[in-house]
Design a protein around this motif. Structure first.
Motif, PDB file in Angstrom:
ATOM      1  N   GLY A 163       0.799  -1.217   0.000  1.00  0.00           N
ATOM      2  CA  GLY A 163       0.000   0.000   0.000  1.00  0.00           C
ATOM      3  C   GLY A 163       0.832   1.267   0.000  1.00  0.00           C
ATOM      4  O   GLY A 163       1.775   1.391   0.802  1.00  0.00           O
ATOM      5  N   THR A 164       0.523   2.212  -0.895  1.00  0.00           N
ATOM      6  CA  THR A 164       1.245   3.483  -1.100  1.00  0.00           C
ATOM      7  C   THR A 164       2.745   3.275  -1.251  1.00  0.00           C
ATOM      8  O   THR A 164       3.533   4.128  -0.871  1.00  0.00           O
ATOM      9  CB  THR A 164       0.955   4.488   0.033  1.00  0.00           C
ATOM     10  OG1 THR A 164       1.497   4.003   1.266  1.00  0.00           O
ATOM     11  CG2 THR A 164      -0.530   4.756   0.170  1.00  0.00           C
ATOM     12  N   ASP A 265      -1.328  -3.458  -6.404  1.00  0.00           N
ATOM     13  CA  ASP A 265      -2.632  -3.658  -7.047  1.00  0.00           C
ATOM     14  C   ASP A 265      -2.639  -3.433  -8.548  1.00  0.00           C
ATOM     15  O   ASP A 265      -3.705  -3.307  -9.150  1.00  0.00           O
ATOM     16  CB  ASP A 265      -3.706  -2.773  -6.402  1.00  0.00           C
ATOM     17  CG  ASP A 265      -3.918  -3.112  -4.939  1.00  0.00           C
ATOM     18  OD1 ASP A 265      -3.846  -4.308  -4.602  1.00  0.00           O
ATOM     19  OD2 ASP A 265      -4.143  -2.186  -4.136  1.00  0.00           O
ATOM     20  N   TRP A 302      -2.531   6.295  -6.551  1.00  0.00           N
ATOM     21  CA  TRP A 302      -3.265   6.645  -5.339  1.00  0.00           C
ATOM     22  C   TRP A 302      -3.081   8.141  -5.066  1.00  0.00           C
ATOM     23  O   TRP A 302      -2.128   8.769  -5.509  1.00  0.00           O
ATOM     24  CB  TRP A 302      -2.765   5.814  -4.160  1.00  0.00           C
ATOM     25  CG  TRP A 302      -1.304   5.952  -3.893  1.00  0.00           C
ATOM     26  CD1 TRP A 302      -0.659   6.910  -3.146  1.00  0.00           C
ATOM     27  CD2 TRP A 302      -0.255   5.085  -4.380  1.00  0.00           C
ATOM     28  NE1 TRP A 302       0.705   6.700  -3.137  1.00  0.00           N
ATOM     29  CE2 TRP A 302       0.975   5.600  -3.882  1.00  0.00           C
ATOM     30  CE3 TRP A 302      -0.239   3.933  -5.181  1.00  0.00           C
ATOM     31  CZ2 TRP A 302       2.201   4.996  -4.164  1.00  0.00           C
ATOM     32  CZ3 TRP A 302       0.991   3.346  -5.455  1.00  0.00           C
ATOM     33  CH2 TRP A 302       2.187   3.871  -4.958  1.00  0.00           C
ATOM     34  N   ASP A 303      -4.029   8.733  -4.318  1.00  0.00           N
ATOM     35  CA  ASP A 303      -3.951  10.156  -4.011  1.00  0.00           C
ATOM     36  C   ASP A 303      -3.099  10.378  -2.768  1.00  0.00           C
ATOM     37  O   ASP A 303      -2.517   9.431  -2.213  1.00  0.00           O
ATOM     38  CB  ASP A 303      -5.347  10.766  -3.866  1.00  0.00           C
ATOM     39  CG  ASP A 303      -6.136  10.182  -2.686  1.00  0.00           C
ATOM     40  OD1 ASP A 303      -5.530   9.562  -1.782  1.00  0.00           O
ATOM     41  OD2 ASP A 303      -7.368  10.346  -2.668  1.00  0.00           O
ATOM     42  N   HIS A 305      -3.858  10.833   0.150  1.00  0.00           N
ATOM     43  CA  HIS A 305      -4.365  10.139   1.325  1.00  0.00           C
ATOM     44  C   HIS A 305      -4.244   8.621   1.198  1.00  0.00           C
ATOM     45  O   HIS A 305      -4.720   7.888   2.072  1.00  0.00           O
ATOM     46  CB  HIS A 305      -5.833  10.518   1.557  1.00  0.00           C
ATOM     47  CG  HIS A 305      -6.062  11.990   1.711  1.00  0.00           C
ATOM     48  ND1 HIS A 305      -5.593  12.715   2.793  1.00  0.00           N
ATOM     49  CD2 HIS A 305      -6.697  12.883   0.902  1.00  0.00           C
ATOM     50  CE1 HIS A 305      -5.934  13.987   2.658  1.00  0.00           C
ATOM     51  NE2 HIS A 305      -6.593  14.114   1.522  1.00  0.00           N
ATOM     52  N   GLY A 306      -3.649   8.149   0.100  1.00  0.00           N
ATOM     53  CA  GLY A 306      -3.476   6.719  -0.107  1.00  0.00           C
ATOM     54  C   GLY A 306      -4.667   6.015  -0.704  1.00  0.00           C
ATOM     55  O   GLY A 306      -4.677   4.787  -0.784  1.00  0.00           O
ATOM     56  N   ARG A 307      -5.673   6.772  -1.162  1.00  0.00           N
ATOM     57  CA  ARG A 307      -6.867   6.167  -1.741  1.00  0.00           C
ATOM     58  C   ARG A 307      -6.682   5.961  -3.241  1.00  0.00           C
ATOM     59  O   ARG A 307      -6.089   6.809  -3.913  1.00  0.00           O
ATOM     60  CB  ARG A 307      -8.080   7.051  -1.482  1.00  0.00           C
ATOM     61  CG  ARG A 307      -8.401   7.242   0.003  1.00  0.00           C
ATOM     62  CD  ARG A 307      -9.480   8.268   0.211  1.00  0.00           C
ATOM     63  NE  ARG A 307      -9.113   9.570  -0.341  1.00  0.00           N
ATOM     64  CZ  ARG A 307      -9.598  10.722   0.104  1.00  0.00           C
ATOM     65  NH1 ARG A 307     -10.467  10.738   1.086  1.00  0.00           N
ATOM     66  NH2 ARG A 307      -9.227  11.866  -0.462  1.00  0.00           N
ATOM     67  N   PRO A 308      -7.202   4.849  -3.798  1.00  0.00           N
ATOM     68  CA  PRO A 308      -7.108   4.643  -5.259  1.00  0.00           C
ATOM     69  C   PRO A 308      -7.763   5.796  -6.003  1.00  0.00           C
ATOM     70  O   PRO A 308      -8.800   6.316  -5.589  1.00  0.00           O
ATOM     71  CB  PRO A 308      -7.870   3.329  -5.478  1.00  0.00           C
ATOM     72  CG  PRO A 308      -7.836   2.637  -4.156  1.00  0.00           C
ATOM     73  CD  PRO A 308      -7.862   3.720  -3.119  1.00  0.00           C
ATOM     74  N   ASP A 309      -7.150   6.207  -7.113  1.00  0.00           N
ATOM     75  CA  ASP A 309      -7.628   7.359  -7.876  1.00  0.00           C
ATOM     76  C   ASP A 309      -7.554   7.018  -9.356  1.00  0.00           C
ATOM     77  O   ASP A 309      -6.470   6.769  -9.890  1.00  0.00           O
ATOM     78  CB  ASP A 309      -6.775   8.588  -7.562  1.00  0.00           C
ATOM     79  CG  ASP A 309      -7.295   9.857  -8.204  1.00  0.00           C
ATOM     80  OD1 ASP A 309      -7.176   9.974  -9.448  1.00  0.00           O
ATOM     81  OD2 ASP A 309      -7.797  10.741  -7.499  1.00  0.00           O
TER      82      ASP A 309
END
Length: 417
Positions: A163-164, A265, A302-303, A305-309
């Motif tokens: 992640g990130t 991912d 990811w953005d 904030h670590g969210r998928p974008d």
């Protein structure tokens, strides 16, 4: 006077046309005007050259079009598809470098993506001898060294996470506790993984693999976390030296701390740079190839904030082609028309890259607009390395005139000189 269906006989046709123009200004659309005037208008899907609505994509969500991750058939060796190309493919590493595990001293198995499966962790590899050959390796064993790095105990690794861009392993101690543990950061060198390669044309092969993080002080501004991957061929032997697959090859200065970046991912084809969404996977690539460089340029999927974008993922897939100057990849031309140490400037419509600008006017010598399928339009006289481009391919792409972002082209490049 013959009256058109749907048009009042009390209103002249010029008045209807004026009203239609007003409707257009109010964003009613041309199709609405056609229906209003009783005319039969053909339906038309969006063109790749259509301009987007005038939005500030740095603050608003400008939709990106769908695209296919797979571009062309796999028909050439990994990493160096075209021996005449001065840069090879440049996806997982730079031209002249390898990212592959060796048999004796010959490069053979090129890592692409770790996969979390129901049966454990597997690693997808590409055969350096036959680019179309995908080979799987299973993580069949693992050991955890103590803090003194002298003794070890068996462990079972359950999952790899990224992640990130942060590498992390989850596992349990074999025969001692069912309580799961996590290994990350400075603890990573304590974990040794055993890979068993399932090659149908070779005897069973095993490799020992470990990772260690680079310190922040050794990384440039904006860079994502980096990890040095090292391996041993054969069974685990504490006295055996470790090999860094990213460090360099013959006639190229070795870099003992040549590192890898982590892409969670997503899987990246090592022949076409086509990107496909693959949940619960972790792709690893050497720090000088396009996969890692585009992450360092700020094009993370990811953005902050670590969210998928989705928009950032689209730019990332576009960057893989732009960094390598793979203008014609969607036409089954896998060549990379650049050379090592060629600098470029970049802009993107969403202003999320490291250069933080969506203003095309700040690129006085626009080279191309890019999408995940390669260049969408070009200005040949502004190629970063025009002497390398085969002119027979140039006519397949339109010129970037007028200069504006398009439905597909959302990343722009220009030569730095």
């Amino acid at each position: 006077m013959r009256v058109r269906p749907g048009v009042s006989p009390k209103r002249p046709l010029w008045a209807v046309g004026l009203h239609c123009a007003l409707l257009l200004l109010l964003a009613s659309g041309a199709s609405g005007c056609c229906k209003y005037m009783g005319l039969s208008c053909p339906s038309r899907g969006p063109s790749k050259d259509d301009t987007l609505p005038h939005k500030d994509c740095a603050r608003e969500n400008c939709e990106t079009p769908p695209y296919e991750g797979r571009l062309v058939s796999d028909d050439c060796p990994s990493g160096q598809c075209d021996p005449e190309s001065p840069n090879g493919l440049g996806i997982y590493n730079l031209e002249g470098h390898s990212h592959c595990l060796a048999i004796s001293t010959k490069d053979r198995y090129c890592p692409e993506t770790f996969l979390n499966t129901a049966d454990g962790i597997a690693l997808r590899l590409r055969d350096a001898n036959v680019g179309a050959q995908v080979i799987m390796a299973d993580v069949v064993d693992a050991r955890l060294l103590d803090e003194a790095m002298s003794a070890s105990e068996p462990v079972k690794v359950l999952e790899i996470q990224g992640g990130t861009g942060q590498l992390r392993f989850k596992g349990v101690h074999v025969g001692r506790s069912t309580e799961p543990f996590a290994i990350e950061g400075g603890e990573l060198p304590r974990l040794i993984l055993t890979l068993s390669v399932k090659d149908p044309y070779e005897e069973p092969r095993r490799y020992q693999v470990r990772f260690r993080p680079l310190t922040h002080a050794s990384m440039p501004r904006g860079a994502v976390p980096k990890y040095v991957m090292e391996y041993q061929e054969g069974e685990w032997r504490p006295s055996m030296s470790w090999v860094n697959p990213c460090s360099g090859v013959t006639d190229v200065p070795a870099r003992p701390d040549a590192s890898m970046a982590v892409l969670p991912d997503f899987a990246v084809d090592s022949l076409t740079a086509g990107v496909s969404h693959q949940p619960r996977s972790v792709t690893l690539a050497c720090d000088k190839g396009a996969i890692a460089t585009c992450l360092d340029w700020g094009y993370t999927p990811w953005d902050k904030h670590g969210r998928p974008d989705a928009n950032r993922a689209y730019l990332y897939a576009s960057c893989l082609q732009a960094k390598r100057a793979a203008y014609f990849v969607r036409f089954n031309n896998l060549k990379s028309y650049t050379a090592n140490n060629t600098l470029i400037r970049r802009r993107d419509e969403f202003a999320v890259g490291l250069e933080q600008s969506s203003n095309l006017e700040t690129l006085p010598r626009l080279e191309a607009l890019w999408s995940p399928r390669g260049a969408e339009c070009i200005i040949p006289e502004n190629f970063r390395r025009p002497e390398l481009v085969d002119p027979r391919w140039v006519g397949l792409l339109p010129r970037c005139e007028p200069v504006h972002w398009t439905q597909w082209g959302k990343l722009a490049t220009a030569p730095a000189r």
